[in-house]
Design a protein around this motif. Structure first.
Motif, PDB file in Angstrom:
ATOM      1  N   TYR A   1       0.836  -1.203   0.000  1.00  0.00           N
ATOM      2  CA  TYR A   1       0.000   0.000   0.000  1.00  0.00           C
ATOM      3  C   TYR A   1       0.873   1.256   0.000  1.00  0.00           C
ATOM      4  N   ILE A   2       1.823   1.292   0.907  1.00  0.00           N
ATOM      5  CA  ILE A   2       2.714   2.463   1.009  1.00  0.00           C
ATOM      6  C   ILE A   2       3.581   2.584  -0.243  1.00  0.00           C
ATOM      7  N   SER A   3       4.102   1.454  -0.728  1.00  0.00           N
ATOM      8  CA  SER A   3       4.942   1.472  -1.919  1.00  0.00           C
ATOM      9  C   SER A   3       4.166   1.990  -3.130  1.00  0.00           C
ATOM     10  N   ASP A   4       2.896   1.585  -3.257  1.00  0.00           N
ATOM     11  CA  ASP A   4       2.077   2.051  -4.379  1.00  0.00           C
ATOM     12  C   ASP A   4       1.823   3.555  -4.303  1.00  0.00           C
ATOM     13  N   ILE A   5       1.605   4.069  -3.093  1.00  0.00           N
ATOM     14  CA  ILE A   5       1.407   5.515  -2.923  1.00  0.00           C
ATOM     15  C   ILE A   5       2.657   6.276  -3.358  1.00  0.00           C
ATOM     16  N   VAL A   6       3.806   5.813  -2.890  1.00  0.00           N
ATOM     17  CA  VAL A   6       5.067   6.472  -3.259  1.00  0.00           C
ATOM     18  C   VAL A   6       5.284   6.411  -4.767  1.00  0.00           C
ATOM     19  N   GLU A   7       4.991   5.248  -5.365  1.00  0.00           N
ATOM     20  CA  GLU A   7       5.188   5.074  -6.797  1.00  0.00           C
ATOM     21  C   GLU A   7       4.298   6.005  -7.606  1.00  0.00           C
ATOM     22  N   VAL A   8       3.022   6.074  -7.282  1.00  0.00           N
ATOM     23  CA  VAL A   8       2.105   6.871  -8.094  1.00  0.00           C
ATOM     24  C   VAL A   8       2.381   8.367  -7.939  1.00  0.00           C
TER      25      VAL A   8
END
Length: 531
Positions: free
Chosen positions: A172-179
């Motif tokens: 979840y956190i990784s996806d937020i950072v990525e987007v």
């Protein structure tokens, strides 16, 4: 004093921005501190709230109006859970009907149940605003309606079914950072021009199409791909170049209006052999996948499958007839550039974006449809034909990735351990007789039976095998530019269902043929056409 303030807009029918100043601000050290304070306090601000319903469309509109009132393009990032069933604009009903799943009527559940979200999406595109959404839910969310709105704006959808912070939090956190760190532009218009007699006829991707020539995006980022099918209406003269231009007018993140142009040319040929030598298999497969997804909203899966088989047979029959006449009449001869076309066509019929429940939920199918419609070439191939690696025979002195294996159960041994990934998820499968020494070095427990199938990260253990496998997992995530969730599956356990589904050469759910039977069917059709 920098403390978070809650402003209530009770008029859901006519949402407005209660405060213009301060809604949009530049990031300074003080502002960042206030944002961190807000996030710290947010989890406790509504802890006493007892209402179980929510609204969504008015929230989307509130974000749009906040950017509009400041004269900004941008993106609205939403975090949502649960079906927006509260009375008001965009209210959605729980229309799930298990009797329709797997039937021709299932596609009625895959189309939006209301047009209000589509109209809002058009307003977002006109304002140069994209919508990104993170949905974590344990129940039906009608992503078929919501994802259509997000796709129209050029936004991203992240779906976390049966969300648990312990299992999904890192992704979840990784996806937020990525987007939030992707290169992105706003208020974009793409147009394709070509030489006389050549024109674009069909478009695939996440955008708004209001006329015959332009694709419009509220936002478009570096993860998106657009696929366009070209057609020539006139006879092309051999040797005379055909020119194609792709132009993207957009606004950069710093507010500059820019035009990006790609020009290229193709040389018409008169010999079939030259056509087959120059064709790109991955591009053809990408187009077939997106055509199938587009058709799935109004056509039965049986008709889609039959149509793809007809196209595949026609391509291969033409080669056999015009380019390889020397072989025996009944021999199956495939062009070198398209020798994997049959298996990819077979895999399209088994991919998550086209498969029906109960193996996956309807929301998962809608999320995978959203994902696949904007896939580029590098990701569409593993999405269709996952990559399978053997882990139990890794050698400490070897570095890099192990060799890729055939994606079939025939290559999997109960004495082994394997990793499979498709760009969305990765699964480590443990055979019932995998050596205890391997399990101990990788999972830190005594036997396969003691491995927790709910685990989502490999333990950090002080040995070369543990290091090698963790490096492989990390390398795959870096290559895919996404934090693929790791699952563990054990042989003869319910956890292995997803792993079996990813073995695409085997028989799929329903009536999907295994690869050998499918290839025999294609061969039979080719022979029939030639005779």
């Amino acid at each position: 004093q920098g403390l978070p303030q809650v402003m209530v807009v009770s008029d859901l029918e006519d949402v407005f921005v209660p405060q213009v100043d301060g809604i949009v601000c530049d990031l300074s050290e003080a502002v960042l501190q206030n944002i961190e304070m807000l996030f710290t306090q947010l989890s406790g601000m509504f802890i006493g709230e007892k209402k179980q319903t929510s609204v969504l469309e008015p929230v989307m509109r509130g974000g749009l109006e906040a950017l509009r009132c400041g004269g900004y393009n941008g993106r609205v990032v939403l975090f949502h859970t649960g079906l927006p069933s509260a009375p008001g604009p965009g209210q959605l009903k729980d229309r799930m009907d298990s009797k329709l799943l797997g039937t021709d009527k299932e596609r009625s559940l895959l189309n939006p149940q209301t047009q209000s979200y589509s109209k809002l999406a058009e307003e977002c595109v006109e304002a140069g605003v994209g919508i990104d959404m993170f949905i974590s839910t344990n129940s039906y969310n009608d992503l078929a309606t919501i994802s259509h709105c997000i796709a129209t704006t050029g936004g991203n959808l992240f779906h976390y079914p049966m969300f648990r912070a312990s299992a999904d939090g890192e992704k979840y956190i990784s996806d937020i950072v990525e987007v939030l760190s992707r290169r992105v532009v706003f208020d974009a218009v793409m147009r394709i021009r070509a030489s006389t007699g050549v024109r674009p006829v069909e478009y695939f991707g996440s955008f708004l199409k209001k006329n015959q020539t332009d694709m419009e995006f509220g936002a478009i980022d570096s993860s998106k791909a657009v696929t366009v099918e070209m057609q020539h209406d006139e006879k092309l003269k051999e040797g005379d170049p055909v020119h194609i231009q792709v132009a993207l007018l957009h606004t950069s993140v710093n507010g500059q209006r820019k035009l990006r142009i790609h020009n290229f040319q193709m040389i018409p040929v008169s010999q079939y052999l030259d056509v087959y030598r120059g064709c790109d298999q991955d591009t053809i497969v990408n187009v077939l996948l997106k055509k199938a997804i587009k058709d799935s909203f109004g056509t039965s899966m049986k008709t889609i499958t039959e149509g793809m088989i007809v196209q595949c047979v026609k391509i291969l029959t033409t080669y056999r007839k015009h380019c390889s006449q020397s072989g025996a009449p009944g021999q199956l001869i495939l062009p070198e550039s398209l020798k994997l076309l049959p298996i990819y066509v077979n895999c399209i019929t088994k991919c998550d974006a086209l498969q029906s429940p109960p193996l996956f939920s309807l929301d998962h199918k809608s999320a995978m449809t959203h994902y696949a419609r904007s896939l580029g070439l590098s990701l569409s191939v593993p999405f269709l034909y996952p990559l399978l690696y053997s882990l139990h025979d890794l050698r400490p002195e070897e570095t890099g990735m192990p060799p890729i294996m055939r994606c079939t159960n025939k290559k999997v041994s109960e004495n082994g351990a394997y990793l499979i990934e498709n760009g969305v998820v990765m699964v480590i499968w443990l055979g019932s007789r995998v050596p205890n020494e391997f399990v101990s070095k990788v999972f830190g427990v005594g036997s396969q039976a003691q491995v927790d199938p709910e685990m989502c990260n490999l333990p950090v253990l002080d040995n070369s095998l543990s290091t090698s496998i963790r490096n492989i997992v990390s390398s795959l995530r870096n290559d895919r530019k996404t934090f693929m969730k790791l699952r563990v599956a054990k042989q003869r356990d319910k956890s292995e269902a997803h792993f079996r589904c990813l073995l695409r050469e085997d028989q799929g759910p329903g009536k999907a043929l295994n690869y050998i039977d499918f290839l025999c069917h294609v061969h039979k059709e080719i022979k029939q056409n030639l005779s």
